[in-house]
Scaffold this motif. Structure first.
Motif, mmCIF file in Angstrom:
data_model
loop_
_atom_site.group_PDB
_atom_site.id
_atom_site.type_symbol
_atom_site.label_atom_id
_atom_site.label_comp_id
_atom_site.label_asym_id
_atom_site.label_seq_id
_atom_site.Cartn_x
_atom_site.Cartn_y
_atom_site.Cartn_z
ATOM 1 N N GLY A 1 0.840 -1.190 0.000
ATOM 2 C CA GLY A 1 0.000 0.000 0.000
ATOM 3 C C GLY A 1 0.878 1.244 0.000
ATOM 4 O O GLY A 1 1.910 1.289 0.665
ATOM 5 N N ASP B 1 -4.463 3.688 0.867
ATOM 6 C CA ASP B 1 -4.197 2.861 2.041
ATOM 7 C C ASP B 1 -5.098 1.635 2.034
ATOM 8 O O ASP B 1 -6.285 1.727 1.722
ATOM 9 C CB ASP B 1 -4.436 3.652 3.329
ATOM 10 C CG ASP B 1 -3.398 4.742 3.541
ATOM 11 O OD1 ASP B 1 -2.265 4.583 3.048
ATOM 12 O OD2 ASP B 1 -3.724 5.743 4.202
ATOM 13 N N ILE B 2 -4.543 0.491 2.381
ATOM 14 C CA ILE B 2 -5.329 -0.745 2.475
ATOM 15 C C ILE B 2 -5.983 -0.765 3.853
ATOM 16 O O ILE B 2 -5.305 -0.739 4.876
ATOM 17 C CB ILE B 2 -4.428 -1.978 2.284
ATOM 18 C CG1 ILE B 2 -3.790 -1.949 0.903
ATOM 19 C CG2 ILE B 2 -5.238 -3.266 2.494
ATOM 20 C CD1 ILE B 2 -2.708 -2.983 0.705
ATOM 21 N N GLN B 3 -7.309 -0.806 3.875
ATOM 22 C CA GLN B 3 -8.044 -0.814 5.139
ATOM 23 C C GLN B 3 -8.709 -2.148 5.430
ATOM 24 O O GLN B 3 -8.938 -2.500 6.579
ATOM 25 C CB GLN B 3 -9.088 0.301 5.141
ATOM 26 C CG GLN B 3 -8.442 1.679 5.084
ATOM 27 C CD GLN B 3 -9.475 2.795 5.108
ATOM 28 O OE1 GLN B 3 -10.661 2.566 4.972
ATOM 29 N NE2 GLN B 3 -8.993 4.007 5.268
ATOM 30 N N ARG B 4 -9.048 -2.906 4.395
ATOM 31 C CA ARG B 4 -9.716 -4.188 4.597
ATOM 32 C C ARG B 4 -9.404 -5.071 3.399
ATOM 33 O O ARG B 4 -9.292 -4.606 2.282
ATOM 34 C CB ARG B 4 -11.226 -3.991 4.710
ATOM 35 C CG ARG B 4 -11.974 -5.291 4.956
ATOM 36 C CD ARG B 4 -13.447 -5.056 5.153
ATOM 37 N NE ARG B 4 -13.646 -4.375 6.422
ATOM 38 C CZ ARG B 4 -14.786 -3.794 6.774
ATOM 39 N NH1 ARG B 4 -15.809 -3.800 5.955
ATOM 40 N NH2 ARG B 4 -14.901 -3.191 7.936
ATOM 41 N N LEU C 1 -15.371 4.504 -2.208
ATOM 42 C CA LEU C 1 -14.447 3.423 -1.913
ATOM 43 C C LEU C 1 -13.485 3.213 -3.079
ATOM 44 O O LEU C 1 -13.861 3.343 -4.240
ATOM 45 C CB LEU C 1 -15.270 2.137 -1.696
ATOM 46 C CG LEU C 1 -14.547 0.858 -1.360
ATOM 47 C CD1 LEU C 1 -13.966 0.935 0.049
ATOM 48 C CD2 LEU C 1 -15.517 -0.302 -1.425
ATOM 49 N N GLN D 1 -11.002 0.233 -4.665
ATOM 50 C CA GLN D 1 -10.824 -1.206 -4.569
ATOM 51 C C GLN D 1 -9.773 -1.690 -5.558
ATOM 52 O O GLN D 1 -9.625 -1.134 -6.647
ATOM 53 C CB GLN D 1 -12.134 -1.951 -4.867
ATOM 54 C CG GLN D 1 -13.204 -1.731 -3.827
ATOM 55 C CD GLN D 1 -14.454 -2.551 -4.114
ATOM 56 O OE1 GLN D 1 -14.817 -2.781 -5.261
ATOM 57 N NE2 GLN D 1 -15.099 -2.995 -3.064
#
Length: 72
Positions: free
Chosen positions: A26, A33-36, A57, A59
Motif C-alpha cells: 500500500g 491505504d489498504i483498510q480491509r 471506496l 478497490q
C-alpha cells in the motif's frame, strides 16, 4: 470517483524457477491505504457476487486463480 478513474495496475513479478512471486505494498503499488481485505474462493462458475455499490471506496481486485468478469 467515476468509471474514468478505473485503471489496471501492473504489480511486480519476481521470476524464479522455484515459482514466481508478486507482492503488493500500500502506498507504493496501490495508490491508496489498504483498510480491509476480502478473499472470495470456491465460487461456482456462473455465480454472481456483489450486486451493490460502494460510492466512496477504492478497490483493487486480483484473480489469484482462474478468472472473473467485473461489471462497472
Amino acid at each position: 470517483m467515476s468509471l474514468k478513474d478505473c485503471k489496471i495496475i501492473d504489480l511486480p513479478k519476481i521470476e524464479d524457477p522455484r515459482g514466481n512471486l508478486t507482492f503488493v505494498e500500500g502506498g507504493r503499488h496501490i495508490p491508496f491505504d489498504i483498510q480491509r481485505v476480502y478473499y472470495l474462493y470456491d465460487v461456482p462458475g456462473g455465480s454472481h457476487r456483489g450486486g451493490h455499490a460502494h460510492k466512496g471506496l477504492h478497490q483493487l481486485l486480483i484473480a489469484m486463480s482462474g478468472s472473473f468478469d467485473i461489471l462497472l
